[in-house]
Design an enzyme around this catalytic site. Structure first.
Site, PDB file in Angstrom:
ATOM      1  N   GLU A 107     -13.571 -51.700   4.905  1.00 14.42           N
ATOM      2  CA  GLU A 107     -13.814 -53.022   4.322  1.00 14.42           C
ATOM      3  C   GLU A 107     -12.656 -53.452   3.422  1.00 14.42           C
ATOM      4  OE1 GLU A 107     -17.854 -50.803   4.016  1.00 14.42           O
ATOM      5  OE2 GLU A 107     -15.731 -50.302   4.224  1.00 14.42           O
ATOM      6  N   GLU A 125     -15.420 -25.692  22.636  1.00 17.82           N
ATOM      7  CA  GLU A 125     -14.730 -25.557  23.912  1.00 17.82           C
ATOM      8  C   GLU A 125     -15.059 -24.275  24.663  1.00 17.82           C
ATOM      9  OE1 GLU A 125     -10.686 -26.450  24.423  1.00 17.82           O
ATOM     10  OE2 GLU A 125     -10.828 -28.468  23.600  1.00 17.82           O
ATOM     11  N   SER A 153     -25.312 -20.490  23.421  1.00 18.08           N
ATOM     12  CA  SER A 153     -25.926 -20.266  22.109  1.00 18.08           C
ATOM     13  C   SER A 153     -26.230 -21.592  21.424  1.00 18.08           C
ATOM     14  CB  SER A 153     -25.029 -19.390  21.235  1.00 18.08           C
ATOM     15  OG  SER A 153     -23.846 -20.067  20.864  1.00 18.08           O
ATOM     16  N   LEU A 169      -5.129 -24.366  20.863  1.00 14.93           N
ATOM     17  CA  LEU A 169      -6.182 -25.284  20.402  1.00 14.93           C
ATOM     18  C   LEU A 169      -5.627 -26.428  19.550  1.00 14.93           C
ATOM     19  CD1 LEU A 169      -9.008 -22.734  19.500  1.00 14.93           C
ATOM     20  CD2 LEU A 169      -8.648 -23.951  21.661  1.00 14.93           C
ATOM     21  N   ARG A 217      -2.037 -32.014  22.284  1.00  9.26           N
ATOM     22  CA  ARG A 217      -0.686 -32.141  22.835  1.00  9.26           C
ATOM     23  C   ARG A 217      -0.368 -33.547  23.339  1.00  9.26           C
ATOM     24  NH1 ARG A 217      -2.368 -27.168  24.969  1.00  9.26           N
ATOM     25  NH2 ARG A 217      -1.318 -25.364  24.085  1.00  9.26           N
ATOM     26  N   TRP A 276      -5.576 -23.518  35.430  1.00  6.73           N
ATOM     27  CA  TRP A 276      -6.168 -24.843  35.307  1.00  6.73           C
ATOM     28  C   TRP A 276      -7.130 -25.088  36.462  1.00  6.73           C
ATOM     29  CZ3 TRP A 276      -5.031 -25.768  30.660  1.00  6.73           C
ATOM     30  CH2 TRP A 276      -3.743 -25.597  30.139  1.00  6.73           C
TER      31      TRP A 276
END
Length: 369
Positions: A60, A304, A312, A213, A216, A179
């Site tokens: 704001e 990830e 879990s 992690l 990139r 990959w």
């Protein structure tokens, strides 16, 4: 009876939501908020603002600064109720009144007890017209990390899963990356990292993949989130890539039980080693971890992997969204198999499905959300 928002109101709030999205992952512990100042008579957008890096200036006051004297008599559209308390900056509600804004349109209320309706009350007491809950579901979803941190003492949790066309994840052997999706899908995954305050993996993923992690994407390297390793009682290798940049991008090691001898080397590398309080069941670790992260100002967590960690969180019922990247064109049956295989009985509903290069990205939310 309150008048329904006009089409112009809806258009301006949609712009404010886009402004808010610019701050995702870059404003913690404050929420990412968007604001637009417009002239309802002429239809002109006078100024835009969004929460700046580190959480201030707020959206704001940023929009008011850009509008200057033209904010007087105009309408301000804001995705979250303006704050009403003195913190490191004065209340946004006071700044709106001082700017002479005639009307304020709010996306969703702020449950923070320091505001919680008081921002709107301040505006109305000063003679400012206020319209509430415009595009409220969209505004609430965008701000859900802040809302959950305030009301449930935990961040927003997104699981990010990448599989091949048959629903299998890449084998990790600690050498070169394997990959399962193409460069466009991987870039979309890095955008999710940039929009998160923290990214979490388990010790198994750290050993198998040795990931850095970080984000990139060009121009977004400074948006790499805090990196969290759910280590349990496992020993971690201080030479892992993650720790080479621990002094630039924070690393948190979350232990269940006493510290390991190697933790001294991890701390020397720059990581913070945290110990969870004793819990009765393994699933109790998940809320304890989230509470620990919320206490550190984390509002959005990207999980990830790996599979045990995904499960879990799913079994604990602490998943707010799933991003599934699957090799190849969209296949509902294979996607359903992959989700059931990795997340068990968590019931999800699709909110988006789109191609990313040669692959497919699914966005899903728990059916109970």
């Amino acid at each position: 009876m309150r008048a329904a928002p006009s089409p112009f109101d809806l258009d301006m709030m949609r712009i404010a939501l886009r402004m808010a999205a610019r701050g995702l992952g870059n404003t913690a512990p404050n929420p990412a908020v968007g604001a637009v100042i417009a002239n309802e008579t002429t239809g002109e957008v006078i100024a835009r603002g969004w929460t700046q890096p580190g959480g201030r200036p707020h959206a704001e006051t940023e929009a008011i600064r850009r509008a200057g004297g033209r904010a007087r008599g105009a309408t301000l559209y804001v995705t979250l109720e303006p704050c009403a308390h003195f913190g490191k900056t004065p209340p946004c509600a006071d700044a709106i009144v001082a700017a002479g804004t005639a009307r304020v349109v709010v996306g969703t209320g702020d449950p923070d007890p320091r505001t919680a309706g008081q921002g709107i009350a301040k505006l109305r007491a000063a003679g400012v017209a206020v319209t509430e809950n415009v595009l409220e579901p969209e505004a609430r979803w965008l701000t859900l990390g802040h809302i959950l941190r305030v009301t449930q003492n935990r961040p927003f949790v997104m699981l990010k899963i990448a599989t091949d066309a048959d629903g299998s994840i890449a084998p990790g052997d600690g050498t070169a990356p394997h990959w399962v999706t193409g460069p466009e899908a991987r870039a979309a995954g890095h955008k999710l990292r940039a929009e998160a305050d923290a990214i979490l993996v388990g010790a198994g993923t750290l050993r198998a993949d040795d990931p850095e992690l970080i984000c990139r994407l060009p121009g977004l390297a400074n948006r790499s989130p805090v990196r969290v390793v759910l280590a349990g009682r496992a020993a971690l290798d201080p030479s892992a890539k993650l720790f080479a940049t621990a002094t630039q991008v924070p690393v948190l090691i979350v232990r269940a039980g006493a510290a390991r001898p190697s933790d001294h080397d991890l701390a020397t590398a720059g990581a913070d080693v945290l110990e969870l309080p004793p819990v009765r069941e393994s699933l109790d670790h998940v809320p304890a971890v989230l509470e620990m992260l919320a206490a550190r100002g984390i509002t959005r967590l990207l999980v990830e992997g790996g599979p045990k960690v995904w499960r879990s969180f799913a079994d604990a019922g602490l998943v707010d969204e799933v991003a599934l990247f699957m090799a190849g064109p969209p296949d509902v049956h294979k996607a359903a198999f992959a989700l059931q295989h990795h997340l068990g009985r968590l019931i999800l509903q699709t909110t988006d499905c789109r191609p990313v290069g040669c692959d497919t990205m699914w966005r899903l939310r728990p059916a109970s959300a």
